[in-house]
Write a protein that holds these residues in place. Structure first.
Motif, PDB file in Angstrom:
ATOM      1  N   UNK A  89     -33.585   5.180  57.921  1.00 43.94           N
ATOM      2  CA  UNK A  89     -34.662   5.548  56.999  1.00 43.94           C
ATOM      3  C   UNK A  89     -35.257   4.308  56.321  1.00 43.94           C
ATOM      4  N   UNK A  90     -34.395   3.426  55.835  1.00 46.45           N
ATOM      5  CA  UNK A  90     -34.868   2.229  55.136  1.00 46.45           C
ATOM      6  C   UNK A  90     -35.602   1.265  56.064  1.00 46.45           C
ATOM      7  N   UNK A  91     -35.244   1.286  57.348  1.00 45.86           N
ATOM      8  CA  UNK A  91     -35.957   0.448  58.307  1.00 45.86           C
ATOM      9  C   UNK A  91     -37.418   0.863  58.410  1.00 45.86           C
ATOM     10  N   UNK A  92     -37.693   2.161  58.299  1.00 47.58           N
ATOM     11  CA  UNK A  92     -39.078   2.629  58.292  1.00 47.58           C
ATOM     12  C   UNK A  92     -39.779   2.266  56.993  1.00 47.58           C
ATOM     13  N   UNK A  93     -39.082   2.375  55.884  1.00 49.22           N
ATOM     14  CA  UNK A  93     -39.666   2.008  54.593  1.00 49.22           C
ATOM     15  C   UNK A  93     -40.032   0.530  54.585  1.00 49.22           C
ATOM     16  N   UNK A  94     -39.155  -0.303  55.150  1.00 53.23           N
ATOM     17  CA  UNK A  94     -39.350  -1.754  55.131  1.00 53.23           C
ATOM     18  C   UNK A  94     -40.632  -2.167  55.862  1.00 53.23           C
ATOM     19  N   UNK A  95     -40.981  -1.449  56.946  1.00 51.48           N
ATOM     20  CA  UNK A  95     -42.162  -1.810  57.735  1.00 51.48           C
ATOM     21  C   UNK A  95     -43.356  -0.896  57.479  1.00 51.48           C
ATOM     22  N   UNK A  96     -43.258  -0.020  56.492  1.00 52.39           N
ATOM     23  CA  UNK A  96     -44.356   0.898  56.206  1.00 52.39           C
ATOM     24  C   UNK A  96     -45.613   0.141  55.771  1.00 52.39           C
ATOM     25  N   UNK A  97     -45.450  -0.840  54.910  1.00 53.59           N
ATOM     26  CA  UNK A  97     -46.589  -1.651  54.487  1.00 53.59           C
ATOM     27  C   UNK A  97     -47.194  -2.424  55.641  1.00 53.59           C
ATOM     28  N   UNK A  98     -46.348  -2.876  56.551  1.00 56.35           N
ATOM     29  CA  UNK A  98     -46.809  -3.580  57.743  1.00 56.35           C
ATOM     30  C   UNK A  98     -47.662  -2.654  58.607  1.00 56.35           C
ATOM     31  N   UNK A 115     -30.793  11.173  51.640  1.00 52.89           N
ATOM     32  CA  UNK A 115     -31.994  11.207  52.467  1.00 52.89           C
ATOM     33  C   UNK A 115     -32.705  12.549  52.404  1.00 52.89           C
ATOM     34  N   UNK A 116     -31.943  13.639  52.208  1.00 55.71           N
ATOM     35  CA  UNK A 116     -32.574  14.956  52.101  1.00 55.71           C
ATOM     36  C   UNK A 116     -33.540  15.027  50.931  1.00 55.71           C
ATOM     37  N   UNK A 117     -33.295  14.255  49.900  1.00 53.65           N
ATOM     38  CA  UNK A 117     -34.130  14.295  48.697  1.00 53.65           C
ATOM     39  C   UNK A 117     -35.235  13.250  48.730  1.00 53.65           C
ATOM     40  N   UNK A 118     -34.922  12.040  49.192  1.00 56.57           N
ATOM     41  CA  UNK A 118     -35.919  10.965  49.083  1.00 56.57           C
ATOM     42  C   UNK A 118     -36.802  10.816  50.322  1.00 56.57           C
ATOM     43  N   UNK A 119     -36.357  11.316  51.477  1.00 55.83           N
ATOM     44  CA  UNK A 119     -37.186  11.165  52.689  1.00 55.83           C
ATOM     45  C   UNK A 119     -38.559  11.805  52.538  1.00 55.83           C
ATOM     46  N   UNK A 120     -38.680  13.042  52.003  1.00 59.30           N
ATOM     47  CA  UNK A 120     -40.020  13.634  51.863  1.00 59.30           C
ATOM     48  C   UNK A 120     -40.960  12.799  50.991  1.00 59.30           C
ATOM     49  N   UNK A 172     -45.971   6.080  63.673  1.00 61.20           N
ATOM     50  CA  UNK A 172     -44.616   5.540  63.525  1.00 61.20           C
ATOM     51  C   UNK A 172     -43.661   6.640  63.986  1.00 61.20           C
ATOM     52  N   UNK A 173     -42.880   6.378  65.043  1.00 60.75           N
ATOM     53  CA  UNK A 173     -42.222   7.473  65.752  1.00 60.75           C
ATOM     54  C   UNK A 173     -40.709   7.532  65.640  1.00 60.75           C
ATOM     55  N   UNK A 174     -40.054   6.514  65.182  1.00 63.09           N
ATOM     56  CA  UNK A 174     -38.589   6.509  65.207  1.00 63.09           C
ATOM     57  C   UNK A 174     -38.003   7.147  63.946  1.00 63.09           C
ATOM     58  N   UNK A 175     -36.897   7.891  64.139  1.00 60.65           N
ATOM     59  CA  UNK A 175     -36.115   8.425  63.029  1.00 60.65           C
ATOM     60  C   UNK A 175     -36.939   9.305  62.090  1.00 60.65           C
ATOM     61  N   UNK A 176     -37.799  10.127  62.685  1.00 62.49           N
ATOM     62  CA  UNK A 176     -38.605  11.067  61.915  1.00 62.49           C
ATOM     63  C   UNK A 176     -38.544  12.431  62.596  1.00 62.49           C
ATOM     64  N   UNK A 177     -38.376  13.466  61.805  1.00 62.42           N
ATOM     65  CA  UNK A 177     -38.296  14.822  62.350  1.00 62.42           C
ATOM     66  C   UNK A 177     -39.610  15.186  63.033  1.00 62.42           C
ATOM     67  N   UNK A 178     -39.522  15.635  64.291  1.00 65.71           N
ATOM     68  CA  UNK A 178     -40.706  16.046  65.025  1.00 65.71           C
ATOM     69  C   UNK A 178     -41.393  14.922  65.764  1.00 65.71           C
ATOM     70  N   UNK A 179     -40.881  13.715  65.654  1.00 70.19           N
ATOM     71  CA  UNK A 179     -41.488  12.586  66.356  1.00 70.19           C
ATOM     72  C   UNK A 179     -40.553  12.189  67.506  1.00 70.19           C
ATOM     73  N   UNK A 180     -40.145  10.930  67.625  1.00 71.58           N
ATOM     74  CA  UNK A 180     -39.194  10.558  68.654  1.00 71.58           C
ATOM     75  C   UNK A 180     -39.821   9.830  69.834  1.00 71.58           C
ATOM     76  N   UNK A 181     -38.959   9.409  70.780  1.00 67.68           N
ATOM     77  CA  UNK A 181     -39.386   8.526  71.865  1.00 67.68           C
ATOM     78  C   UNK A 181     -40.339   9.197  72.849  1.00 67.68           C
ATOM     79  N   UNK A 182     -40.146  10.477  73.118  1.00 65.24           N
ATOM     80  CA  UNK A 182     -40.994  11.125  74.119  1.00 65.24           C
ATOM     81  C   UNK A 182     -42.415  11.357  73.587  1.00 65.24           C
TER      82      UNK A 182
END
Length: 351
Positions: free
Chosen positions: A206-215, A90-95, A105-115
């Protein structure tokens, strides 16, 4: 669309693996599997590096358990060694994918989150007449492996990296059974397609975000919904035009069917924002943000559990638990509630 190659050497670089090990052990340094791995850390990392380079790496078995709050879910924990691999990948492919994600899109992203999502939700809710709020039925168990792999291949062409990604996806443990039919299916289609990702994996998040990115882009770019938020499998559309949201729901259901997903028939509703809406543990009203009753019950239950399990050091443990819980509650209008909780627990030092 640009596709990225030659990533394998970066993933298997020793420094990348070392950083991955440090991240994977955060908060878990004294667990037995972590201590055992760290006892010969350098040797373990070189061994892992050799297996990844030679493509002889085989993921271990998951440890699974069920949680009941806030809803029943199967959580699967990979062995520590595999979690190091997940972080290294993930360190390599997330960027690469991060730059393609929408702002809201707020979940599982650095600097984002529920609040941060809560603040955005409140802004949209208080400037809109209507909201269509929905979640995806059994999202993680429904993620289709074939579709997921095809989406990843739109951005990555490195054969070594794709081998590792496929290895992780293919070795997902059995998830909750989901039998859904979609246009074009025959009687056996839902049984023949491999589905499901373990919720506990960093790679799954991470893949859950990729899966719905097009959506996400479909809603923003094609439906032209400017006020849209997604947090994992919960998503919300705001508008002043109720008919727009009714039509959007039909388009959304059609698009999700192409991903072999369905929205929850009961939890997905369209209503006026003046009545208030629940999101990330709070209830957002036109002039107030309250903590949801079920989340309040969960917090109280956690305190009672600490008292019963650690009677000798209950007060110290409760104080630590309250600090994190109150930090969350402070994002709502909960000053009186927090004071009442402290008084009821007989604490004089109010956070």
């Amino acid at each position: 669309m640009k596709r990225y190659g030659n990533l394998g050497k970066d993933i298997t670089d020793f420094n990348n693996l070392l950083l991955a090990a440090k991240k994977a052990q955060k908060g878990k340094r004294f667990k037995s599997d972590v201590l055992q791995f760290n006892y010969n850390l350098e040797q373990e990392l070189f061994k892992l590096q050799a297996e990844l380079k030679s493509q002889t790496y085989i993921p271990g078995n998951y440890r699974s358990f069920e949680i009941l709050e806030p809803k029943p879910r199967l959580i699967s924990a990979a062995p520590y060694r595999d979690r190091v691999v997940h972080h290294a990948l993930c360190q390599i492919i997330t960027p690469i994918f991060e730059s393609t994600f929408i702002y809201d899109s707020y979940a599982n992203r650095v600097g984002f989150g529920s609040h941060r999502a809560l603040r955005r939700f409140t802004k949209f809710a208080r400037s809109s007449k209507y909201v269509f709020q929905a979640d995806i039925r059994k999202y993680f168990p429904s993620i289709d492996h074939e579709i997921l792999k095809s989406l990843i291949r739109r951005k990555i062409k490195c054969a070594d990296t794709l081998w590792l990604i496929d290895k992780i996806i293919d070795n997902s443990n059995k998830q909750e059974s989901v039998i859904d039919y979609f246009p074009g299916d025959d009687l056996l289609s839902p049984l023949k397609r491999k589905r499901g990702l373990p919720i506990g994996n960093l790679t799954s998040q991470f893949m859950a975000n990729v899966y719905l990115n097009g959506f996400d882009h479909f809603i923003k770019d094609q439906l032209k919904c400017q006020k849209y938020i997604r947090y994992v499998d919960d998503f919300v559309l705001f508008a002043d035009d109720k008919i727009f949201l009714e039509n959007a729901r039909l388009s959304i259901e059609e698009y999700l069917a192409s991903l072999r997903l369905k929205i929850h028939p009961i939890k997905s509703q369209l209503f006026a924002t003046e009545y208030g809406a629940n999101f990330v543990g709070f209830r957002i009203l036109p002039h107030q943000i309250r903590v949801r009753n079920d989340r309040l019950r969960q917090g109280k239950a956690r305190i009672k559990r600490i008292i019963s399990e650690y009677p000798g050091s209950a007060e110290e443990r409760i104080q630590k638990s309250l600090q994190s819980w109150f930090a969350h509650l402070k994002h709502g209008d909960t000053w009186k509630l927090r004071k009442l909780l402290c008084n009821s627990l007989l604490f004089s030092n109010y956070p």
